[in-house]
Enzyme design. Structure first.
Site, PDB file in Angstrom:
ATOM      1  N   HIS A 122     -39.712  35.059  -2.734  1.00  0.00           N
ATOM      2  CA  HIS A 122     -40.980  34.341  -2.924  1.00  0.00           C
ATOM      3  C   HIS A 122     -41.782  34.495  -1.632  1.00  0.00           C
ATOM      4  O   HIS A 122     -41.210  34.620  -0.543  1.00  0.00           O
ATOM      5  CB  HIS A 122     -40.632  32.867  -3.172  1.00  0.00           C
ATOM      6  N   ASP A 199     -33.023  30.598   0.597  1.00  0.00           N
ATOM      7  CA  ASP A 199     -34.075  29.882  -0.108  1.00  0.00           C
ATOM      8  C   ASP A 199     -33.448  29.317  -1.385  1.00  0.00           C
ATOM      9  O   ASP A 199     -33.212  30.044  -2.351  1.00  0.00           O
ATOM     10  CB  ASP A 199     -35.215  30.863  -0.416  1.00  0.00           C
ATOM     11  N   GLN A 202     -34.929  27.365  -6.155  1.00  0.00           N
ATOM     12  CA  GLN A 202     -34.627  27.402  -7.582  1.00  0.00           C
ATOM     13  C   GLN A 202     -33.161  27.058  -7.838  1.00  0.00           C
ATOM     14  O   GLN A 202     -32.852  26.272  -8.730  1.00  0.00           O
ATOM     15  CB  GLN A 202     -34.931  28.801  -8.150  1.00  0.00           C
ATOM     16  N   LYS A 225     -39.292  20.542  -7.383  1.00  0.00           N
ATOM     17  CA  LYS A 225     -38.565  21.283  -8.424  1.00  0.00           C
ATOM     18  C   LYS A 225     -37.285  20.544  -8.813  1.00  0.00           C
ATOM     19  O   LYS A 225     -36.707  20.804  -9.861  1.00  0.00           O
ATOM     20  CB  LYS A 225     -38.224  22.691  -7.924  1.00  0.00           C
ATOM     21  N   CYS A 364     -46.055  34.426  -6.943  1.00  0.00           N
ATOM     22  CA  CYS A 364     -45.855  34.478  -5.477  1.00  0.00           C
ATOM     23  C   CYS A 364     -44.743  35.454  -5.115  1.00  0.00           C
ATOM     24  O   CYS A 364     -43.895  35.150  -4.260  1.00  0.00           O
ATOM     25  CB  CYS A 364     -45.529  33.103  -4.899  1.00  0.00           C
TER      26      CYS A 364
HETATM   27  N1  PLP Z   1     -39.087  29.842  -2.921  1.00  0.00           N
HETATM   28  C1  PLP Z   1     -38.974  29.937  -4.242  1.00  0.00           C
HETATM   29  C2  PLP Z   1     -37.901  30.800  -4.832  1.00  0.00           C
HETATM   30  C3  PLP Z   1     -39.853  29.231  -5.069  1.00  0.00           C
HETATM   31  O1  PLP Z   1     -39.747  29.341  -6.389  1.00  0.00           O
HETATM   32  C4  PLP Z   1     -40.848  28.411  -4.469  1.00  0.00           C
HETATM   33  C5  PLP Z   1     -41.816  27.687  -5.292  1.00  0.00           C
HETATM   34  O2  PLP Z   1     -42.323  28.185  -6.271  1.00  0.00           O
HETATM   35  C6  PLP Z   1     -40.896  28.331  -3.076  1.00  0.00           C
HETATM   36  C7  PLP Z   1     -40.006  29.061  -2.338  1.00  0.00           C
HETATM   37  C8  PLP Z   1     -41.918  27.493  -2.371  1.00  0.00           C
HETATM   38  O3  PLP Z   1     -41.720  26.140  -2.590  1.00  0.00           O
HETATM   39  P1  PLP Z   1     -42.797  25.082  -2.087  1.00  0.00           P
HETATM   40  O4  PLP Z   1     -44.146  25.591  -2.521  1.00  0.00           O
HETATM   41  O5  PLP Z   1     -42.424  23.833  -2.771  1.00  0.00           O
HETATM   42  O6  PLP Z   1     -42.687  25.000  -0.618  1.00  0.00           O
END
Ligand code: PLP
Length: 406
Positions: A122, A199, A202, A225, A364
């Protein structure tokens, strides 16, 4: 086995209609809906107990501080961390990863030092590393995925070279649903003295996470999430790494004393939490984690595995739908394109007219989209409150899209 009707009854929003149809919410990968207990906890925190934390000696401040600090322990036990002192609370994964980029990586990266990333990260786990590339001459090394979207841990291990300082990798892709064998990667990385940031945005929603067992250095999660409020979250930081870190942001709370000629920092993890935090959001996250724990992560995973299998079969029956990512053990997340001229935005609009919420676009994940050779996909992402009937509703609506856009 979970009683999904009861689970659904916990979510007031699931009984609403959208465009005259019952809401079918298949966008939990972007943000999950909130159970009543989270909404009630937020209301109570504001209507009965609200005050700033860590600062006042009065009763409300003590209650607020106690409720807020209790969440640190809840995040620690949710992630399997041995000590709550290894949890830095924050607004979510983006802040967590930036805390590591600024606080741990920037002070120790020399030009030419490498970060190994998978192609399916992401942007939150890419852009901070580009900062290191732009500002300090770091090198980003990309590891590709196989045709089914799986990631061979050995390919990540093979990418480690003498200049590699960090592996930054997702535990579950937000596009493909691929689950990565992060434990194998962490074991090899440790033997080579390379740190690993995971990360978990998910993965932590759908499976039991045990950071001590995985053996990672950093594990970032995002509260919205996890059925919690937006603006809540936390990152696990291995104590040795935390000791090496310098603060990313400066301000109140993270200092013990400020003088004209210097400062003394608060002890970690507070040293990495500057300013008034998202007090109520974090307290709401605590309620969400309690709610998930009461359901049981194994039960959640079992229900979602059933939805994944059912949806996989249903979508496989539509030979005009191409699903991206079919790796074994993937999450209940389906990114797809349709034959014909239906852009994912159009598909999403048609689905929305039938009350079905999905996400359309790049998710993203620009480098992954390039790798897949698609401009965008439609993504249906499932959560514990979804049902097989909702898979059927999606499939019905896709038939309509097929007729419209073939
Ligand atoms: N990493 C992953 C795999 C995600 O799906 C997301 C959110 O869509 C993020 C990072 C970023 O999360 P946040 O926008 O809550 O900081």
């Amino acid at each position: 086995m979970l009683d999904i009707a009861r689970v659904r009854a916990d979510f007031p929003i699931l009984s609403r209609q959208v465009n005259g149809k019952p809401l079918v919410y298949l966008d939990s990968g972007a943000s999950a809906q909130k159970p009543q207990v989270v909404i009630d906890t937020i209301t109570r925190a504001y209507s009965e107990d609200y005050s700033n934390v860590h600062r006042g000696l009065h009763t409300l401040s003590s209650i607020s501080t106690e409720n807020y600090e209790a969440v640190r322990g809840k995040i620690a036990s949710f992630l399997g961390a041995a000590s709550e002192d290894s949890i830095v609370m924050n607004s979510g994964t983006t802040e967590g990863i930036n805390t590591v980029a600024y606080g741990w990586a920037m002070p120790r990266f020399e030009p030419g030092d490498e970060i190994v990333l998978s192609i399916m990260e992401h942007h939150a786990n890419i852009v901070p590393w580009h900062f290191l590339r732009e500002r300090q001459g770091a090198v980003l090394k990309w590891v590709d995925i196989a045709a089914d979207g799986s990631l061979d841990p050995q390919a990540v291990i093979d990418a480690i070279g003498p200049k590699t300082k960090l592996i930054a990798i997702t535990h579950m892709s937000n596009v493909l649903g691929t689950v990565v064998d992060v434990k194998t990667i962490c074991q090899a990385a440790r033997e080579r003295g390379v740190a690993v940031l995971i990360d978990g945005s998910q993965a932590a929603v759908h499976m039991t996470v045990d950071v001590e067992d995985i053996g990672c250095d950093f594990y970032a999660v995002t509260g919205h999430k996890l059925y919690g409020p937006s603006g809540s979250g936390g990152i696990y930081i291995r104590p040795e790494r935390m000791a090496e870190m310098r603060p990313f942001m400066g301000g109140g709370d993270m200092i013990r004393e400020v003088r004209r000629d210097g400062i003394d920092y608060n002890s970690p993890p507070m040293k990495f939490e500057a300013g008034t935090p998202g007090i109520v959001q974090q307290i709401g996250l605590g309620a969400a984690l309690d709610w998930m724990t009461a359901l049981g992560m194994d039960n959640i995973a079992a229900h979602e595995a059933d939805l994944r299998d059912y949806a996989s079969q249903s979508l496989a029956g539509l030979n005009w739908v191409s699903v991206q990512g079919t790796a074994p053990g993937k999450g209940a997340m389906f990114s797809f394109t349709l034959e014909g001229n239906g852009h994912p935005h159009d598909i999403s609009t048609v689905l929305d007219k039938r009350g079905i919420a999905v996400r359309a676009g790049q998710h993203c994940a620009g480098p992954l989209m390039d790798h897949l050779g698609v401009a965008a996909t439609t993504r249906a992402s499932f959560a514990v409150y979804n049902t097989r009937d909702e898979v059927d509703a999606l499939v019905d609506a896709l038939h309509l899209c097929h007729e419209l856009f073939a």
